[in-house]
Design a protein around this motif. Structure first.
Motif, PDB file in Angstrom:
ATOM      1  N   GLN A   1      -5.982  -7.682  -4.410  1.00  0.00           N
ATOM      2  CA  GLN A   1      -7.308  -7.069  -4.460  1.00  0.00           C
ATOM      3  C   GLN A   1      -7.364  -5.780  -3.648  1.00  0.00           C
ATOM      4  O   GLN A   1      -7.925  -4.771  -4.094  1.00  0.00           O
ATOM      5  CB  GLN A   1      -8.355  -8.064  -3.950  1.00  0.00           C
ATOM      6  CG  GLN A   1      -8.598  -9.230  -4.895  1.00  0.00           C
ATOM      7  CD  GLN A   1      -9.533 -10.275  -4.298  1.00  0.00           C
ATOM      8  OE1 GLN A   1      -9.764 -10.318  -3.085  1.00  0.00           O
ATOM      9  NE2 GLN A   1     -10.072 -11.144  -5.145  1.00  0.00           N
ATOM     10  N   GLN A   2      -6.765  -5.789  -2.457  1.00  0.00           N
ATOM     11  CA  GLN A   2      -6.768  -4.584  -1.637  1.00  0.00           C
ATOM     12  C   GLN A   2      -5.934  -3.476  -2.263  1.00  0.00           C
ATOM     13  O   GLN A   2      -6.298  -2.295  -2.213  1.00  0.00           O
ATOM     14  CB  GLN A   2      -6.270  -4.898  -0.223  1.00  0.00           C
ATOM     15  CG  GLN A   2      -7.202  -5.821   0.544  1.00  0.00           C
ATOM     16  CD  GLN A   2      -6.958  -5.774   2.038  1.00  0.00           C
ATOM     17  OE1 GLN A   2      -6.707  -4.716   2.595  1.00  0.00           O
ATOM     18  NE2 GLN A   2      -7.049  -6.918   2.694  1.00  0.00           N
TER      19      GLN A   2
ATOM     20  N   VAL B   1      -5.705   1.724  -5.494  1.00  0.00           N
ATOM     21  CA  VAL B   1      -5.430   2.439  -6.740  1.00  0.00           C
ATOM     22  C   VAL B   1      -6.701   3.084  -7.289  1.00  0.00           C
ATOM     23  O   VAL B   1      -6.722   4.265  -7.663  1.00  0.00           O
ATOM     24  CB  VAL B   1      -4.807   1.491  -7.790  1.00  0.00           C
ATOM     25  CG1 VAL B   1      -4.695   2.179  -9.142  1.00  0.00           C
ATOM     26  CG2 VAL B   1      -3.438   1.006  -7.319  1.00  0.00           C
ATOM     27  N   GLU B   2      -7.791   2.328  -7.320  1.00  0.00           N
ATOM     28  CA  GLU B   2      -9.045   2.838  -7.865  1.00  0.00           C
ATOM     29  C   GLU B   2      -9.630   3.951  -7.001  1.00  0.00           C
ATOM     30  O   GLU B   2     -10.172   4.939  -7.519  1.00  0.00           O
ATOM     31  CB  GLU B   2     -10.049   1.689  -8.010  1.00  0.00           C
ATOM     32  CG  GLU B   2      -9.637   0.677  -9.067  1.00  0.00           C
ATOM     33  CD  GLU B   2     -10.533  -0.544  -9.092  1.00  0.00           C
ATOM     34  OE1 GLU B   2     -11.457  -0.618  -8.258  1.00  0.00           O
ATOM     35  OE2 GLU B   2     -10.296  -1.429  -9.937  1.00  0.00           O
ATOM     36  N   LEU B   3      -9.514   3.818  -5.683  1.00  0.00           N
ATOM     37  CA  LEU B   3     -10.034   4.859  -4.789  1.00  0.00           C
ATOM     38  C   LEU B   3      -9.266   6.157  -4.929  1.00  0.00           C
ATOM     39  O   LEU B   3      -9.843   7.249  -4.983  1.00  0.00           O
ATOM     40  CB  LEU B   3      -9.993   4.385  -3.338  1.00  0.00           C
ATOM     41  CG  LEU B   3     -11.055   3.332  -2.938  1.00  0.00           C
ATOM     42  CD1 LEU B   3     -10.718   2.754  -1.569  1.00  0.00           C
ATOM     43  CD2 LEU B   3     -12.442   3.960  -2.936  1.00  0.00           C
ATOM     44  N   LEU B   4      -7.938   6.059  -5.002  1.00  0.00           N
ATOM     45  CA  LEU B   4      -7.122   7.268  -5.097  1.00  0.00           C
ATOM     46  C   LEU B   4      -7.230   7.944  -6.460  1.00  0.00           C
ATOM     47  O   LEU B   4      -6.971   9.133  -6.582  1.00  0.00           O
ATOM     48  CB  LEU B   4      -5.651   6.943  -4.788  1.00  0.00           C
ATOM     49  CG  LEU B   4      -5.353   6.528  -3.341  1.00  0.00           C
ATOM     50  CD1 LEU B   4      -3.875   6.272  -3.146  1.00  0.00           C
ATOM     51  CD2 LEU B   4      -5.840   7.578  -2.356  1.00  0.00           C
TER      52      LEU B   4
ATOM     53  N   SER C   1       4.038   0.311  -9.671  1.00  0.00           N
ATOM     54  CA  SER C   1       4.802   0.361  -8.423  1.00  0.00           C
ATOM     55  C   SER C   1       4.241  -0.630  -7.401  1.00  0.00           C
ATOM     56  O   SER C   1       4.992  -1.263  -6.657  1.00  0.00           O
ATOM     57  CB  SER C   1       4.799   1.774  -7.846  1.00  0.00           C
ATOM     58  OG  SER C   1       3.496   2.154  -7.457  1.00  0.00           O
ATOM     59  N   VAL C   2       2.911  -0.776  -7.377  1.00  0.00           N
ATOM     60  CA  VAL C   2       2.274  -1.748  -6.487  1.00  0.00           C
ATOM     61  C   VAL C   2       2.680  -3.170  -6.872  1.00  0.00           C
ATOM     62  O   VAL C   2       2.982  -4.003  -6.016  1.00  0.00           O
ATOM     63  CB  VAL C   2       0.740  -1.579  -6.519  1.00  0.00           C
ATOM     64  CG1 VAL C   2       0.044  -2.773  -5.896  1.00  0.00           C
ATOM     65  CG2 VAL C   2       0.324  -0.301  -5.796  1.00  0.00           C
ATOM     66  N   GLU C   3       2.703  -3.449  -8.169  1.00  0.00           N
ATOM     67  CA  GLU C   3       3.066  -4.785  -8.637  1.00  0.00           C
ATOM     68  C   GLU C   3       4.521  -5.116  -8.329  1.00  0.00           C
ATOM     69  O   GLU C   3       4.847  -6.244  -7.962  1.00  0.00           O
ATOM     70  CB  GLU C   3       2.802  -4.898 -10.134  1.00  0.00           C
ATOM     71  CG  GLU C   3       1.308  -4.935 -10.477  1.00  0.00           C
ATOM     72  CD  GLU C   3       1.055  -4.890 -11.969  1.00  0.00           C
ATOM     73  OE1 GLU C   3       2.026  -4.638 -12.733  1.00  0.00           O
ATOM     74  OE2 GLU C   3      -0.101  -5.090 -12.376  1.00  0.00           O
TER      75      GLU C   3
ATOM     76  N   LEU D   1       0.833  -1.210   0.000  1.00  0.00           N
ATOM     77  CA  LEU D   1       0.000   0.000   0.000  1.00  0.00           C
ATOM     78  C   LEU D   1       0.866   1.259   0.000  1.00  0.00           C
ATOM     79  O   LEU D   1       0.563   2.233  -0.700  1.00  0.00           O
ATOM     80  CB  LEU D   1      -0.938  -0.002   1.204  1.00  0.00           C
ATOM     81  CG  LEU D   1      -1.978  -1.126   1.270  1.00  0.00           C
ATOM     82  CD1 LEU D   1      -2.814  -0.997   2.536  1.00  0.00           C
ATOM     83  CD2 LEU D   1      -2.876  -1.123   0.041  1.00  0.00           C
ATOM     84  N   ALA D   2       1.953   1.244   0.779  1.00  0.00           N
ATOM     85  CA  ALA D   2       2.843   2.399   0.840  1.00  0.00           C
ATOM     86  C   ALA D   2       3.476   2.678  -0.521  1.00  0.00           C
ATOM     87  O   ALA D   2       3.641   3.833  -0.917  1.00  0.00           O
ATOM     88  CB  ALA D   2       3.918   2.171   1.895  1.00  0.00           C
TER      89      ALA D   2
END
Length: 201
Positions: A187-188, A193-196, A91-93, A74-75
């Motif tokens: 999933q989280q 990503v979608e929320l931001l 970056s998340v991946e 998440l960070a």
């Protein structure tokens, strides 16, 4: 126990070492792969609340990344939340791949022990059979050598299976657990990503 080791002969020592390593990995992974430690409950919601109140300062991100594997993923996304959706997702991946590697640590070794232990048992069996046939002479055989050869053959076969079966069970169990944790983590992270990026409310 000592009498059993003596009866099994020297081929049992590699199996004893393999069993110790297997037990160490099983207990270490049981401690490390606790769900609450990998995916702390409500971490995503708490992180979003902190972001709304305080923003994404470096101290908040450091605490988040050091708290758990999910927090690290998440960070990584939050650090790039001002970039495009594709860059943030990338970056998340990247962070997720590093976390996946850590979660799967030692599982390859456990799988190798599960695969090799029956072969080590078979090696002991072959050595025992060699001793049996080597003890036979035209005038007969030495019963003590014959009995020792049979002991080496049977004990090593049995111990190889005793080491291999639980090792394979726990290898499959932990591999499935890691895969499940990674799916939930992904999933989280995608939800973040979608929320931001305003694609989900």
């Amino acid at each position: 126990m000592i009498a059993l080791i003596e009866a099994a002969g020297w081929p049992i020592w590699p199996l004893i070492i393999a069993s110790i390593l297997s037990l160490a990995i099983i207990f270490e992974r049981a401690y490390t792969l606790r769900r609450a430690q990998i995916l702390p409950p409500s971490l995503l919601e708490r992180t979003l609340n902190v972001l709304r109140k305080e923003g994404s300062n470096s101290n908040t991100l450091r605490v988040l990344a050091e708290g758990s594997p999910l927090g690290r993923v998440l960070a990584a996304g939050i650090r790039n939340h001002t970039s495009s959706r594709e860059l943030m997702k990338e970056s998340v991946e990247e962070s997720g791949r590093a976390v996946a590697h850590e979660l799967g640590r030692y599982l390859t070794a456990l799988g190798t022990i599960a695969s090799v232990s029956p072969l080590l048992g078979l090696l002991g069996t072959v050595i025992g059979m060699v001793e049996i046939f080597g003890s036979q002479t035209p005038t007969g055989g030495n019963p003590a050598v014959l009995a020792h050869g049979i002991s080496v053959a049977l004990y090593n076969t049995a111990f190889g299976l005793i080491v291999a079966i639980p090792s394979m069970i726990f290898y499959r169990y932990y591999r499935g657990k890691v895969d499940t944790l990674l799916v939930e983590m992904e999933q989280q992270a995608l939800t973040l990503v979608e929320l931001l990026h305003g694609e989900r409310k």
